[in-house]
Design a protein around this motif. Structure first.
Motif, PDB file in Angstrom:
ATOM      1  N   THR A  19       0.892  -1.083   0.073  1.00 21.88           N
ATOM      2  CA  THR A  19       0.055  -0.161  -0.053  1.00 21.88           C
ATOM      3  C   THR A  19       0.986   1.303   0.179  1.00 21.88           C
ATOM      4  O   THR A  19       0.481   2.275  -0.652  1.00 21.88           O
ATOM      5  CB  THR A  19      -0.896   0.068   1.338  1.00 21.88           C
ATOM      6  OG1 THR A  19      -0.265  -0.100   2.477  1.00 21.88           O
ATOM      7  CG2 THR A  19      -2.013  -1.196   1.128  1.00 21.88           C
ATOM      8  N   SER A  23       0.098   4.085  -2.837  1.00 26.26           N
ATOM      9  CA  SER A  23       0.111   5.327  -2.090  1.00 26.26           C
ATOM     10  C   SER A  23       1.024   6.321  -2.872  1.00 26.26           C
ATOM     11  O   SER A  23       0.606   7.641  -3.025  1.00 26.26           O
ATOM     12  CB  SER A  23       0.071   5.580  -0.551  1.00 26.26           C
ATOM     13  OG  SER A  23      -0.581   4.961  -0.011  1.00 26.26           O
ATOM     14  N   LYS A  67      -8.798   1.805  -5.057  1.00 28.55           N
ATOM     15  CA  LYS A  67      -7.953   2.879  -4.705  1.00 28.55           C
ATOM     16  C   LYS A  67      -7.624   3.941  -5.800  1.00 28.55           C
ATOM     17  O   LYS A  67      -7.059   4.740  -5.781  1.00 28.55           O
ATOM     18  CB  LYS A  67      -6.444   2.389  -4.055  1.00 28.55           C
ATOM     19  CG  LYS A  67      -6.601   1.988  -2.807  1.00 28.55           C
ATOM     20  CD  LYS A  67      -5.281   1.163  -2.477  1.00 28.55           C
ATOM     21  CE  LYS A  67      -5.266   0.863  -0.780  1.00 28.55           C
ATOM     22  NZ  LYS A  67      -5.490   1.764   0.112  1.00 28.55           N
TER      23      LYS A  67
END
Length: 291
Positions: A19, A23, A67
């Motif tokens: 992640t 990100s 996401k």
């Protein structure tokens, strides 16, 4: 044509390291976020077998897509003999139109894993592609990796595994018919088979969060072979607290939040029923957190 920022990695467990890469890619302004996934795990090609899954492929896809990433697939078999330069030119440049890439510090690519993150940075610089390398992620002094998380789950250390994942570990599966002994004792259970190829949690009793038809409940889940009853089939059996509806055939999501005790054989069903009461009381008091 707008260029992409490509997130690179196996993304086989979607843990805190993964992640962090995603990100970083989302923070690269001016590019279309893209995640490169392989149609088969690299270890299946290189070692003959894929490691046990930490999440199903469909769950992984949903996690990444939610996401904001466009998912691009490549067969690992088709590129495993590419040189590092061929991978950058054929996949990143031609196929994905990359203007930026993001990878972890330990990323490897190319034939026999000849390329590392530093070589990727050099090759990208030569082609005017931005390259961002995400540093090591640690939790409680331990490096986060899919391998480490699998071992934690297999040892029943579910709280630390959840902290490394940054989410609750679990699975979604249809409810199947059982022998209804739990119902006879006043503890009806939702019986499920774990997904094929899934990592096997330590046999025992867990405090869980159960999602049925979009609503969450607390639960007590036994994973194992039920030694008191005697069976060779590994089952997940969950007593959903405060829930009595018929859900046979429905997909139910189970998330493990704490390990209560190992599975063991009881001298009688009445002794087992008393233990289930104690397990339920303990599960109700467990804090549902992974940070």
């Amino acid at each position: 044509m707008t260029k992409t920022v490509v997130a690179l990695g196996n993304f086989d467990g979607m843990h805190m390291g993964h992640t962090a890469v995603l990100s970083k890619a989302l923070n690269a302004d001016g590019f279309i976020p893209c995640a490169l996934l392989f149609t088969e795990h690299s270890e299946k090609t290189l070692k003959g077998a894929a490691p046990p899954m930490l999440m199903t492929d469909s769950e992984r896809r949903c996690f990444i897509a939610e996401k904001g990433f466009r998912i691009e697939e490549v067969s690992f078999n088709s590129i495993c003999n590419f040189s590092p330069e061929e991978f950058v030119d054929e996949i990143l440049c031609k196929k994905l139109n990359a203007g930026a890439v993001v990878c972890g510090y330990n990323y490897r690519f190319g034939r026999k894993a000849a390329g590392d993150s530093q070589l990727l940075s050099e090759l990208c610089r030569e082609r005017n592609i931005d390259c961002y390398i995400v540093s090591k992620v640690s939790v409680d002094g331990a490096d986060v990796s899919s391998t480490a998380i699998r071992k934690l789950i297999e040892n029943g250390e579910i709280r630390l595994a959840n902290r490394m994942l940054g989410r609750f570990f679990g699975y979604t599966a249809p409810v199947i018919h059982g022998d209804r002994r739990g119902s006879q004792w006043g503890f009806p259970t939702a019986n499920q088979l774990l997904p094929d190829g899934f990592v096997m949690p330590k046999f025992g009793v867990y405090a869980t969060i159960v999602t049925v038809n979009g609503k969450q409940y607390r639960g007590v889940t036994n994973i194992g072979k039920r030694p008191t009853v005697g069976t060779d089939i590994v089952l997940s059996e969950t007593n959903i607290l405060g829930f009595e509806d018929d859900i046979y055939g429905q997909n139910v999501d189970i998330r493990l939040i704490d390990f209560i005790r190992p599975e063991r054989k009881f001298s009688s069903f009445s002794e087992l029923a008393q233990q289930i009461k104690a397990d339920t009381a303990k599960a109700e008091g467990c804090e549902a957190e992974y940070v």
